[in-house]
Every structure is written in C-alpha cells, then in structure tokens.
Design an enzyme around this catalytic site. Structure first.
Site, short mmCIF file in Angstrom:
data_model
loop_
_atom_site.label_atom_id
_atom_site.label_comp_id
_atom_site.label_asym_id
_atom_site.label_seq_id
_atom_site.Cartn_x
_atom_site.Cartn_y
_atom_site.Cartn_z
CB SER A 123 2.76 0.87 -2.87
OG SER A 123 2.72 0.89 -1.45
CE LYS A 156 3.20 -2.55 -3.60
NZ LYS A 156 2.33 -3.57 -3.21
CG HIS A 171 6.95 -1.03 -1.51
ND1 HIS A 171 5.82 -1.59 -0.93
CD2 HIS A 171 6.91 0.29 -1.20
CE1 HIS A 171 5.14 -0.66 -0.30
NE2 HIS A 171 5.77 0.49 -0.45
CG ASN A 172 4.36 -5.34 -0.77
OD1 ASN A 172 4.41 -4.17 -1.12
ND2 ASN A 172 3.25 -6.04 -0.82
CD GLU A 230 3.63 -3.14 3.21
OE1 GLU A 230 3.61 -2.46 2.18
OE2 GLU A 230 2.75 -4.01 3.46
C1 6PG Z 1 0.94 -1.56 -0.46
C2 6PG Z 1 0.82 -2.76 0.41
C3 6PG Z 1 -0.22 -3.66 -0.14
C4 6PG Z 1 -0.70 -4.68 0.87
C5 6PG Z 1 0.04 -5.97 0.80
C6 6PG Z 1 0.69 -6.49 2.02
O1 6PG Z 1 2.06 -1.34 -0.89
O2 6PG Z 1 -0.05 -0.87 -0.68
O3 6PG Z 1 2.01 -3.44 0.49
O4 6PG Z 1 0.24 -4.18 -1.32
O5 6PG Z 1 -0.89 -4.16 2.12
O6 6PG Z 1 -0.92 -6.82 0.31
O7 6PG Z 1 -0.12 -7.37 2.64
P1 6PG Z 1 0.26 -8.64 3.52
O8 6PG Z 1 0.78 -8.08 4.81
O9 6PG Z 1 -1.09 -9.27 3.69
O10 6PG Z 1 1.21 -9.50 2.81
#
Ligand code: 6PG
Length: 478
Positions: free
Chosen positions: A130, A184, A187-188, A191
């Site tokens: 990430s 991960k 994590h997303n 996010e």
């Molecule tokens: C990271 C991000 C990276 C990316 C994802 C999310 O941890 O560096 O999460 O993996 O930005 O692809 O993207 P989407 O918003 O397109 O799902």
C-alpha cells in the site's frame, strides 16, 4: 547470463517500476522484465542511475538472471494477468524459488496459487503493498503472507524498502497463505470508510457553514495538526484548496460526483457477510460509492423526492466545526474497530494467527490509511492482544465517550437538514447497538419462531424452545 540479481520484478507499470527502483535505490541488484520490452528499456534509460538493473526481454533470461533461491515479484493487474505470468514463469523456476504477488489479489486466489506452487516445490507469497506510486518508490507499507520460511530471506529485503516510523519498518510477516492479501483487502475497506467519513464531514461543513471548498480545506488543514493527523486528511486539505486551471473554480466542484472502485472494498464487505462480522462503516462507504454511481436512480430521486428540510442555520460556527471533528474521529474509530474485528474473525477461522497490534504498527507509515492514531491501536492490542472490541479499550472508550454528545448532535442535525451521512449515522448506530444492554433481536427471534418454528433461547434457563403459536401457545423444548 550470470545469475547476479538479488531480486526480480516483472510487470513494470507504475507500481512495478517504482518498486523496482526502490529495491535498486536500496542497493539491490534488480532483474527487471515486462511483457513489452519497451517499458523495461525505458525504466533503465530513465532511472538507470537509481542503481543496478538487469533488464531481460525473455522470461527465460529474466529468471536466469536471478540468484537462487530466486525471489520474483509480480506486479501486474490482479486476476487473469497474474495467473498468466505465473504460468509463464513456472517452467523456468527451480525448487525453493519464491514467487511474490504484489498486486491487489483477492485472497482466495492467493490461497489457490500458493497450493498450486507448493505442489511444484515453489513458494508463493501473496503480498499486500500500500501507498500508491509514491509509496512504492519511497517506502510502502508491505503486508506479506505465504510460508513463514520464505520470510526469513525475503523479509529483510522487504523491511529494507518499506516505510519506517520511528525507525520501525512498516512490514512484517502477516500469516500463512492468503493472510497478507486478506489484510491488504481489509486495509482497503478501511480506506473506503475513512474516505467516505471525510467526504461526509466535508459535506456537513459545506452545508452547515455554507462555506466554499477552500475554506473547508483550511479546516482540514487545522484538523491535521491534531488527533486526526493522517495522510487522507492531509490530501483532503490539499485537494479542497486546489483550483481548476480551466475554469478557475474549486477543483472538487468540477469533478463528477460518481465514485468508482476496483473491487477491494466490495470484497471486504462480501467477506464480512460470510464471516458475520458487522463492518457497517466499510459497507456504507462501499454502498455510498454505488449510490453515487446509480445515475438513473439519482435522476428519478432528484425529480420526485421532497426534502422537507429547513435551511440549516448554524449559529456557533466554531462549535459546529468541533462537533463535526469529534463525530469524524468517533466514526473513524468505529470503522477501524470493525475492520480489526474482521481480521480477528478471519484469522481465527483460517488459523492465520494474525497479530492485530502488528498490523496497526505496519499501517502507521507508507500506506493510504497511515495516521497518527494507529499508534494508539497498537498500544490497545499491546494492553490486550485478545481485545474483543477496539472501541472498548479504555483509551478509545474515553475519547469516543467525550465526543458522544457532538456525534449525536451532528447525526441528528444532518438528518433534520437532509444531508446524507450513511457512514457517520451507521457508525453511531453500531456504537449504540454494541453497547446496548438489550437489543430488539429478542423480538426477531420470537417472530422467527412464530412463522417458521425457528426456535429461541430464554434469558432465564438453558436450552432451546419453541412455542406452539398456532395452537395452544404452550412452550416446549425444541
Ligand atoms: C493502496 C490503495 C491502492 C488503490 C486501490 C483502491 O493501499 O495503495 O488502496 O491499493 O488505491 O486500488 O482503489 P479503488 O478505490 O479504485 O478501489
């Protein structure tokens, strides 16, 4: 071809390219390869000064240029392309070689791939990375899974190129097979929740204060100096103050309001449904993106649905801003708490043994959700490694408790004024749900027993019971 490279990277789009440069800058000899050789050549031409690259045109030469046991990082689009590259590599690999997938793979794919390679005497490491392009080059947060023995040789290299916080690398072995990509994925998901919460805070400030984007950007800048300090708050302040060169308008005002996703948020929610873990913040964030992209529904809604909300008249602006800040912090703690619950549940189900405190530690730097308060999460899990609920940790219970009135005011004002706050509201509902003495789930159990003889348990004795609802309403053991 002498096998002199210490590590190989195949797939030289921006993430792979930057990761390869990061290895080279740390003094590693890096074998580089890409489906089209032009990209490999341009990497060496443009960034040869970063360090020692060994470019190859063919897969055979690429593999042959790496010292055994080989470590090969695949940086291609998740899904079919990853399988294609693995299949291309396999005939050239030898026992003990380690294939590392640094893409955003879905963790069941990682488990499948590891089994397949293990049968061939090869190691497969699903590795979450990430930090976007910038992180890949200057120090990402790295979440490797796979066989622990491969971490013995791979780990030091990965720790070397990862971000450091207080001298501590943002990389650790997460757990076996799919654990790295699973973490991960979560994590997303977090996010997504973090971004949605920030977006809702922005929207509330915009409506409540009738302020423009740049003014709100300044507020985020101030917030970034406190407890909320994080990469996402920092970039939000920057984005909100950015002016579109073409129109002279605030940049955020010329961007179409339809959020997209590549799938990691959706996977997180799907998995949470399977595990039965309520990750309401992440789910609402994912659905909010879906709603934003539901164009015909939004058109129909705009045309037919009344708001019946008054004009929002915030009298004490500073108090309102502070309320929104506290509500954002509390909702954010809920989203993280839920994400960590999901990690705990999956880890228990799959026997991964994931250390949640260590995950918070490696997310402190390099990654998209890097934030000051992750230190606090690590401390909470250090106090109690089996903590059943992060927000119940004394530190978080205290800060969320202190912001509770503000949180309630913000969510109720948002509802009264017709401003959608799915993540703020659902996080507060979760908070009230998880702390409730008694939930209306008792009624649901009674209803289920009524129409489907699904049985229920009682508060006053052990056992499972059924009431003859359509008969004489006697109760008997089920
Ligand atoms: C990271 C991000 C990276 C990316 C994802 C999310 O941890 O560096 O999460 O993996 O930005 O692809 O993207 P989407 O918003 O397109 O799902």
């Amino acid at each position: 071809m002498s096998a002199r490279a210490q590590i190989g990277v195949t797939g030289l789009a921006v993430m792979g390219r930057n990761l390869a440069r990061n290895f080279a800058r740390h003094g590693y000899t890096v074998a580089v390869h890409n489906r089209s050789y032009a990209k490999t050549e341009s990497l060496v031409a443009d960034h040869g000064t970063d360090g020692d690259f060994v470019p190859s045109e063919s897969t055979a030469d690429f593999v042959a240029s790496i010292a055994r046991p080989r470590k090969i990082v695949i940086m291609v689009k998740a899904g079919g392309p990853t399988d294609a590259v693995i299949d291309e590599l396999i005939p050239h690999l030898e026992e003990g070689d380690v294939v590392i997938d640094g893409g955003n793979a879905h963790f069941p794919d990682t488990i499948r791939r590891e089994r397949k390679l293990a049968d061939l005497g090869l190691h497969f490491v699903g590795m979450g990375v990430s930090g976007g392009e910038e992180g890949a080059l200057n120090g990402p947060s790295i979440m490797p899974g796979g066989p622990k023995e491969s971490y013995a040789t791979l780990g030091p290299i990965l720790e070397d190129i990862s971000a450091k916080v207080d001298g501590v690398p943002c990389c650790t072995w997460v757990g076996p097979d799919g654990a790295g990509h699973f973490v991960k994925m979560v994590h997303n998901g977090i996010e997504y929740a973090d971004m949605q919460l920030i977006a809702e805070a922005y929207d509330l400030l915009r409506h409540g204060l009738d302020a423009d984007a740049a003014e709100i950007g300044k507020i985020f800048e101030e917030w970034n100096a406190g407890d909320l300090e994080s990469f996402l708050i920092e970039i939000t302040a920057d984005v909100l103050q950015h002016v579109d060169a073409e129109t002279g308008k605030a940049f955020v005002d010329v961007v179409l309001d339809q959020a997209e996703q590549k799938g990691t948020g959706r996977w997180t929610v799907q998995n949470a449904l399977d595990l039965g873990v309520p990750i309401t913040g992440i789910a609402e964030a994912t659905f909010a993106r879906a709603l934003s992209g539901s164009v015909p529904q939004r058109e129909a809604g705009r045309a037919a649905l009344a708001s019946d909300a008054g004009t929002w008249d915030v009298t004490d602006r500073d108090a309102f801003v502070e309320d929104v800040r506290l509500a954002l912090y509390a909702s954010k703690v809920v989203a993280y708490s839920q994400g960590f619950d999901q990690i705990a549940a999956a880890s228990a189900e799959s026997g991964w043994g994931i250390d949640r405190g260590a995950m918070a530690r490696i997310w402190r730097g390099g990654c998209i959700i890097r934030a000051k308060f992750l230190n606090r999460i690590t401390e909470a899990y250090e106090r109690d490694a089996d903590l059943p609920l992060l927000i119940a940790d004394p530190y978080f219970a205290d800060i969320v408790g202190k912001g509770l009135q503000a949180w309630r005011r913000v969510v109720s004002q948002a509802a009264l004024n017709g401003v959608p706050t799915p993540a703020f509201s659902s996080s507060l509902a979760y908070y009230d749900g998880v702390r409730a003495e008694r939930l209306p789930a008792a009624l649901i159990q009674a209803q289920r027993d009524f129409f489907g003889a699904h049985t229920y348990r009682r508060v006053d004795k052990d056992g499972t019971f059924h009431t003859e609802w359509s008969g004489d309403r006697t109760e008997h053991d089920a």
